[in-house]
Structure formats: C-alpha cells, structure tokens
Design a protein around this motif. Sequence first.
Motif, PDB file in Angstrom:
ATOM      1  N   HIS A 178       0.858  -1.182   0.000  1.00 33.93           N
ATOM      2  CA  HIS A 178       0.000   0.000   0.000  1.00 33.93           C
ATOM      3  C   HIS A 178       0.894   1.232   0.000  1.00 33.93           C
ATOM      4  CE1 HIS A 178      -2.271   3.252   1.961  1.00 33.93           C
ATOM      5  NE2 HIS A 178      -3.303   2.755   1.306  1.00 33.93           N
ATOM      6  N   THR A 179       1.805   1.285   0.969  1.00 31.26           N
ATOM      7  CA  THR A 179       2.829   2.321   1.036  1.00 31.26           C
ATOM      8  C   THR A 179       4.150   1.655   1.386  1.00 31.26           C
ATOM      9  OG1 THR A 179       2.252   2.758   3.332  1.00 31.26           O
ATOM     10  CG2 THR A 179       1.326   4.248   1.700  1.00 31.26           C
ATOM     11  N   VAL A 180       5.242   2.293   1.004  1.00 32.35           N
ATOM     12  CA  VAL A 180       6.572   1.775   1.320  1.00 32.35           C
ATOM     13  C   VAL A 180       7.429   2.901   1.866  1.00 32.35           C
ATOM     14  CG1 VAL A 180       6.450  -0.039  -0.435  1.00 32.35           C
ATOM     15  CG2 VAL A 180       7.506   2.140  -1.010  1.00 32.35           C
ATOM     16  N   SER A 181       8.463   2.524   2.621  1.00 28.41           N
ATOM     17  CA  SER A 181       9.461   3.484   3.085  1.00 28.41           C
ATOM     18  C   SER A 181      10.810   2.784   3.064  1.00 28.41           C
ATOM     19  CB  SER A 181       9.136   3.977   4.499  1.00 28.41           C
ATOM     20  OG  SER A 181       9.479   2.999   5.462  1.00 28.41           O
ATOM     21  N   GLN A 182      11.838   3.504   3.415  1.00 27.76           N
ATOM     22  CA  GLN A 182      13.173   2.905   3.466  1.00 27.76           C
ATOM     23  C   GLN A 182      13.284   1.891   4.596  1.00 27.76           C
ATOM     24  OE1 GLN A 182      16.214   5.910   3.540  1.00 27.76           O
ATOM     25  NE2 GLN A 182      15.247   7.070   1.912  1.00 27.76           N
ATOM     26  N   ASN A 183      12.331   1.940   5.542  1.00 30.52           N
ATOM     27  CA  ASN A 183      12.393   1.070   6.717  1.00 30.52           C
ATOM     28  C   ASN A 183      11.356  -0.036   6.737  1.00 30.52           C
ATOM     29  OD1 ASN A 183      14.437   2.715   7.891  1.00 30.52           O
ATOM     30  ND2 ASN A 183      12.859   4.187   8.418  1.00 30.52           N
ATOM     31  N   GLY A 184      10.470  -0.091   5.738  1.00 30.13           N
ATOM     32  CA  GLY A 184       9.436  -1.106   5.762  1.00 30.13           C
ATOM     33  C   GLY A 184       8.314  -0.808   4.799  1.00 30.13           C
TER      34      GLY A 184
END
Length: 122
Positions: A52-58
């Motif tokens: 759904h969403t992503v980041s550099q940490n998960g």
Amino acid sequence: MPTPDRKPATTTRPALTRPPTAEERRRAQRVLLRMPVLVHMEGKPSLKGFTHTVSQNGAMLIVPEPLTEGAKISLENPKTQKKVDARVVRTATSSSEGCIVPVEFLAASPHFWNVFFPPSIN
C-alpha cells in the motif's frame, strides 16, 4: 540621532514549539506504491500480497490473511527476486482488499523497493 528601543528578534518560532505531528516523527518518508510482494514465513506457505505504502524502513502490506504482531517474515519482490527480513509491527486491520499489515525491516534496506524516496522533513 538616537534609534528607538527595539525588541530583540525572537529566536523561538511557534512552529518549533508545538509537538511534532505523526508525519514529522517518522524515521523516513512514505511513498504510495502498489506492487506485488511474496510474504515468506517459516513453516507456512508463502502469501501473495501487495504494498500500500513503502518506506526505506518497511511497508504497509495488504495480504489475504492477518499476520501476528511480532512475527518475523521475509519479503520478496517477485520482479527483482530480492528478499529482506522484516517483522510485523502491529496487529493487522481489515479492509475490503484484505488485511493491512505494517512491517519494518530488521536491517536497513533503502534500495529494496527500487524507488527514490524524498528527503526526510525532520
């Protein structure tokens, strides 16, 4: 000619004295990205899901069944076949598409998603 008394410029800005918002507290920016993922768990069949969403940490994943909070998983990007170890951060919530599961990487993996992340606002 003498100058009138002036108040010194304030060094505190009101925006910096309020508590930070949830977005400002994040370690990294989130990016809306819908891409397929495989979720591998020891002793269980792999689950097909998507982000759904992503980041550099998960990421925030959408999978067909809930995952237990604290569970260790391995995420695989089927396109690149890259894998990263992660853990489930909170109990899943239900949506019309499946279970929404927040996960965080166990080690820094800023290039796992193969996308550019905007700089942190913190």
